[in-house]
Scaffold this motif. Structure first.
Motif, PDB file in Angstrom:
ATOM      1  N   PRO A  12      74.433  -3.805  51.153  1.00 46.63           N
ATOM      2  CA  PRO A  12      75.017  -2.549  51.632  1.00 46.63           C
ATOM      3  C   PRO A  12      76.487  -2.717  51.978  1.00 46.63           C
ATOM      4  O   PRO A  12      76.947  -3.802  52.350  1.00 46.63           O
ATOM      5  CB  PRO A  12      74.193  -2.225  52.884  1.00 46.63           C
ATOM      6  N   ALA A  13      77.221  -1.611  51.899  1.00 47.98           N
ATOM      7  CA  ALA A  13      78.667  -1.671  52.095  1.00 47.98           C
ATOM      8  C   ALA A  13      79.072  -1.770  53.560  1.00 47.98           C
ATOM      9  O   ALA A  13      80.211  -2.120  53.853  1.00 47.98           O
ATOM     10  CB  ALA A  13      79.326  -0.441  51.471  1.00 47.98           C
ATOM     11  N   ASP A  14      78.173  -1.429  54.504  1.00 46.23           N
ATOM     12  CA  ASP A  14      78.561  -1.527  55.908  1.00 46.23           C
ATOM     13  C   ASP A  14      78.707  -3.003  56.295  1.00 46.23           C
ATOM     14  O   ASP A  14      78.242  -3.897  55.617  1.00 46.23           O
ATOM     15  CB  ASP A  14      77.545  -0.832  56.822  1.00 46.23           C
ATOM     16  N   ARG A  15      79.373  -3.253  57.407  1.00 46.45           N
ATOM     17  CA  ARG A  15      79.684  -4.631  57.795  1.00 46.45           C
ATOM     18  C   ARG A  15      78.619  -5.190  58.733  1.00 46.45           C
ATOM     19  O   ARG A  15      78.895  -5.861  59.709  1.00 46.45           O
ATOM     20  CB  ARG A  15      81.062  -4.703  58.465  1.00 46.45           C
ATOM     21  N   GLY A  16      77.366  -4.895  58.456  1.00 43.13           N
ATOM     22  CA  GLY A  16      76.277  -5.307  59.315  1.00 43.13           C
ATOM     23  C   GLY A  16      75.862  -6.748  59.091  1.00 43.13           C
ATOM     24  O   GLY A  16      76.516  -7.531  58.389  1.00 43.13           O
ATOM     25  N   TYR A 198      81.528  -3.514  81.485  1.00 38.91           N
ATOM     26  CA  TYR A 198      80.499  -2.897  80.648  1.00 38.91           C
ATOM     27  C   TYR A 198      79.434  -3.894  80.236  1.00 38.91           C
ATOM     28  O   TYR A 198      79.639  -5.109  80.232  1.00 38.91           O
ATOM     29  CB  TYR A 198      81.135  -2.270  79.396  1.00 38.91           C
ATOM     30  N   VAL A 199      78.281  -3.339  79.895  1.00 37.35           N
ATOM     31  CA  VAL A 199      77.193  -4.041  79.225  1.00 37.35           C
ATOM     32  C   VAL A 199      77.247  -3.625  77.761  1.00 37.35           C
ATOM     33  O   VAL A 199      77.413  -2.431  77.459  1.00 37.35           O
ATOM     34  CB  VAL A 199      75.829  -3.688  79.846  1.00 37.35           C
ATOM     35  N   ALA A 200      77.121  -4.576  76.843  1.00 43.55           N
ATOM     36  CA  ALA A 200      77.294  -4.297  75.413  1.00 43.55           C
ATOM     37  C   ALA A 200      75.981  -4.398  74.657  1.00 43.55           C
ATOM     38  O   ALA A 200      75.131  -5.245  74.967  1.00 43.55           O
ATOM     39  CB  ALA A 200      78.311  -5.258  74.807  1.00 43.55           C
ATOM     40  N   PHE A 201      75.853  -3.548  73.662  1.00 43.48           N
ATOM     41  CA  PHE A 201      74.816  -3.664  72.639  1.00 43.48           C
ATOM     42  C   PHE A 201      75.519  -3.588  71.303  1.00 43.48           C
ATOM     43  O   PHE A 201      76.436  -2.775  71.109  1.00 43.48           O
ATOM     44  CB  PHE A 201      73.795  -2.527  72.753  1.00 43.48           C
ATOM     45  N   LEU A 202      75.087  -4.400  70.341  1.00 44.51           N
ATOM     46  CA  LEU A 202      75.645  -4.351  68.997  1.00 44.51           C
ATOM     47  C   LEU A 202      74.515  -4.361  67.985  1.00 44.51           C
ATOM     48  O   LEU A 202      73.670  -5.262  67.990  1.00 44.51           O
ATOM     49  CB  LEU A 202      76.570  -5.549  68.746  1.00 44.51           C
ATOM     50  N   GLY A 203      74.470  -3.357  67.121  1.00 41.66           N
ATOM     51  CA  GLY A 203      73.437  -3.306  66.085  1.00 41.66           C
ATOM     52  C   GLY A 203      73.184  -1.883  65.662  1.00 41.66           C
ATOM     53  O   GLY A 203      73.764  -0.925  66.195  1.00 41.66           O
ATOM     54  N   ALA A 204      72.312  -1.727  64.682  1.00 38.31           N
ATOM     55  CA  ALA A 204      71.909  -0.390  64.244  1.00 38.31           C
ATOM     56  C   ALA A 204      71.123   0.295  65.356  1.00 38.31           C
ATOM     57  O   ALA A 204      70.345  -0.346  66.061  1.00 38.31           O
ATOM     58  CB  ALA A 204      71.064  -0.487  62.980  1.00 38.31           C
ATOM     59  N   LEU A 205      71.337   1.593  65.502  1.00 38.92           N
ATOM     60  CA  LEU A 205      70.620   2.337  66.545  1.00 38.92           C
ATOM     61  C   LEU A 205      69.314   2.885  65.992  1.00 38.92           C
ATOM     62  O   LEU A 205      68.981   4.055  66.176  1.00 38.92           O
ATOM     63  CB  LEU A 205      71.506   3.476  67.078  1.00 38.92           C
ATOM     64  N   GLY A 235      77.663   0.194  67.006  1.00 36.59           N
ATOM     65  CA  GLY A 235      76.848   0.128  65.796  1.00 36.59           C
ATOM     66  C   GLY A 235      76.456   1.474  65.261  1.00 36.59           C
ATOM     67  O   GLY A 235      76.942   2.510  65.701  1.00 36.59           O
ATOM     68  N   GLY A 236      75.493   1.437  64.343  1.00 36.79           N
ATOM     69  CA  GLY A 236      75.077   2.425  63.373  1.00 36.79           C
ATOM     70  C   GLY A 236      74.849   3.854  63.765  1.00 36.79           C
ATOM     71  O   GLY A 236      75.426   4.382  64.693  1.00 36.79           O
ATOM     72  N   ILE A 256      78.692   4.893  76.271  1.00 35.99           N
ATOM     73  CA  ILE A 256      79.751   5.078  75.266  1.00 35.99           C
ATOM     74  C   ILE A 256      79.208   4.652  73.912  1.00 35.99           C
ATOM     75  O   ILE A 256      78.604   3.584  73.780  1.00 35.99           O
ATOM     76  CB  ILE A 256      80.989   4.232  75.621  1.00 35.99           C
ATOM     77  N   ARG A 257      79.447   5.484  72.888  1.00 37.55           N
ATOM     78  CA  ARG A 257      78.981   5.172  71.536  1.00 37.55           C
ATOM     79  C   ARG A 257      80.166   5.212  70.574  1.00 37.55           C
ATOM     80  O   ARG A 257      80.464   6.246  69.986  1.00 37.55           O
ATOM     81  CB  ARG A 257      77.888   6.156  71.120  1.00 37.55           C
ATOM     82  N   PRO A 258      80.843   4.077  70.403  1.00 38.06           N
ATOM     83  CA  PRO A 258      82.033   4.066  69.551  1.00 38.06           C
ATOM     84  C   PRO A 258      81.752   3.990  68.058  1.00 38.06           C
ATOM     85  O   PRO A 258      82.678   4.027  67.253  1.00 38.06           O
ATOM     86  CB  PRO A 258      82.765   2.803  70.026  1.00 38.06           C
ATOM     87  N   GLY A 259      80.462   3.884  67.669  1.00 39.85           N
ATOM     88  CA  GLY A 259      80.130   3.732  66.252  1.00 39.85           C
ATOM     89  C   GLY A 259      80.390   2.310  65.785  1.00 39.85           C
ATOM     90  O   GLY A 259      80.439   1.369  66.575  1.00 39.85           O
ATOM     91  N   TYR A 260      80.564   2.147  64.456  1.00 35.79           N
ATOM     92  CA  TYR A 260      80.828   0.824  63.909  1.00 35.79           C
ATOM     93  C   TYR A 260      82.151   0.292  64.447  1.00 35.79           C
ATOM     94  O   TYR A 260      83.143   1.017  64.498  1.00 35.79           O
ATOM     95  CB  TYR A 260      80.875   0.865  62.384  1.00 35.79           C
ATOM     96  N   LEU A 261      82.168  -0.958  64.832  1.00 36.57           N
ATOM     97  CA  LEU A 261      83.376  -1.612  65.301  1.00 36.57           C
ATOM     98  C   LEU A 261      83.932  -2.505  64.206  1.00 36.57           C
ATOM     99  O   LEU A 261      83.183  -3.115  63.441  1.00 36.57           O
ATOM    100  CB  LEU A 261      83.073  -2.443  66.550  1.00 36.57           C
ATOM    101  N   ARG A 262      85.235  -2.582  64.141  1.00 39.28           N
ATOM    102  CA  ARG A 262      85.871  -3.441  63.134  1.00 39.28           C
ATOM    103  C   ARG A 262      85.563  -4.907  63.429  1.00 39.28           C
ATOM    104  O   ARG A 262      85.441  -5.311  64.588  1.00 39.28           O
ATOM    105  CB  ARG A 262      87.377  -3.229  63.139  1.00 39.28           C
ATOM    106  N   ALA A 263      85.465  -5.697  62.371  1.00 38.01           N
ATOM    107  CA  ALA A 263      85.166  -7.125  62.539  1.00 38.01           C
ATOM    108  C   ALA A 263      86.130  -7.823  63.495  1.00 38.01           C
ATOM    109  O   ALA A 263      85.700  -8.631  64.332  1.00 38.01           O
ATOM    110  CB  ALA A 263      85.148  -7.819  61.181  1.00 38.01           C
TER     111      ALA A 263
END
Length: 371
Positions: A12-16, A198-205, A235-236, A256-263
């Motif tokens: 897939p083209a996303d940076r996951g 903040y507390v962070a989560f990274l991944g597809a929702l 994330g997603g 806060i939901r910033p969406g995909y974050l740059r690498a």
């Protein structure tokens, strides 16, 4: 050493996490001196030339950006390309394989949750279940990223364990590292935090990641704090149940939901967090946990499927329900000393997972397929 054709056109083209797997593996195979060909989408060709300068990069046809066209090309065009490249083995890193290729095929199956947690996936799960069954049946070797995934494939698909090879993922320590103050500031600015911890989560929702329970547990953990941190969900796609969970919590709880974050922003985002929370219901590997540890973040995850193989004793664990998340997250937020211990243990643990070691395991699997 065998000549290997890696089918990166399917990624897939996303940076996951999946593309980080293929990128890390291809670069490590190239460093190991493998005779390597990489077929990819035309837009990705230059990037793969930089990642693997000694490899033969083969841009695929224009039409394979469409999934149906790519699956059709996989059955006919990919085997032809493999023969033209003189490949001894094809590696399909994304579930589906050519059924008649003329050379042995190795497939990576990333997890078995399509079968064990079907209600936690999108409607695409039916396709992945079918592709996984076919690949496990027809590939010469199956590569999985954890012992837990191997055991689940044996249990739910009656897969032959003697044809399954475990190859743990690695982590790119140049990309995922303890961040500088400037990297933390830049990531916080992109998330609109304005100095708030903040507390962070990274991944597809998606449902399997258990984000609604994270939101509810976080809200309960911080409700009595004078200056509560924010919860940032990097994330997603925003799922409906995530929106519903946000509406449930008090207005004073900031999500806060910033969406995909740059690498380039990921080290600052992960390493700058008080805690990285990843309360997934099940993972084939759990790359975000490893990457967070490499960035020096204290991690809270679940004791499910492969996650203990990755985190070991270097992370904190919770059950996936909201009450348990609230209790364990609350303990971490209240103890700077415990967070510091996890930071140090996580950094040491992350150094044990390298793409070079993963590449060696893959090369052994390719050789078994040929033999």
């Amino acid at each position: 050493m065998p000549r290997v054709l890696v089918d990166a056109a399917a990624v897939p083209a996303d940076r996951g996490a999946l593309i980080r797997y293929v990128d890390g593996l291809v670069a490590a195979l190239d460093r190991a001196g493998a005779e390597l060909s990489v077929v990819c989408q035309r837009a990705e060709a230059e990037r793969y030339r930089r990642l693997a300068p000694s490899a033969q990069i083969l841009p695929g046809p224009v039409g394979i950006t469409n999934r149906a066209a790519r699956l059709a090309w996989e059955q006919t065009g990919l085997p032809l390309l493999a023969r033209q490249a003189g490949a001894d083995v094809i590696h399909a890193p994304y579930y589906s394989i050519p059924l008649s290729s003329g050379v042995p095929t190795v497939v990576t199956v990333h997890d078995a949750t399509w079968f064990t947690e079907p209600d936690q996936h999108s409607p695409r799960a039916a396709f992945f279940r079918s592709a996984t069954r076919t690949a496990v049946r027809h590939a010469k070797r199956v590569i999985v990223p954890s012992k837990a995934t191997r055991d689940e494939l044996v249990r739910v698909l009656s897969a032959d364990p003697t044809r399954i090879d475990v190859a743990y993922h690695g982590v790119d320590l140049a990309q995922f590292h303890p961040p500088s103050e400037e990297e933390i500031r830049r990531a916080a600015m992109r998330c609109g935090l304005h100095g708030q911890p903040y507390v962070a989560f990274l991944g597809a929702l998606d449902p399997r990641k258990n984000v609604p329970n994270l939101i509810r547990g976080f809200a309960a953990a911080v409700k009595r704090l004078d200056k509560p941190p924010a919860l940032v969900l990097g994330g997603g796609v925003h799922e409906d149940d995530v929106d519903a969970a946000c509406r449930e919590v008090e207005a004073t709880v900031r999500v806060i939901r910033p969406g995909y974050l740059r690498a380039p922003d990921l080290p600052g985002f992960l390493g700058g967090a008080l805690v990285v929370a990843f309360p997934s219901r099940g993972e084939g590997f759990g790359l975000p946990v490893l990457e967070a540890m490499a960035c020096g973040a204290p991690v809270l995850t679940t004791h499910r499927t492969s996650l203990p193989e990755v985190g070991g004793d270097a992370v904190a664990y919770t059950e996936p329900d909201a009450d348990s998340i609230a209790a364990e997250l609350g303990r971490l937020l209240a103890s700077a000393e415990r967070r510091k211990q996890l930071q140090e243990a996580g950094l040491a643990r992350a150094r044990e997972f390298t793409w070079d070691a993963s590449a060696e395991a893959h090369l052994s699997s390719y050789q078994r397929a040929i033999e």
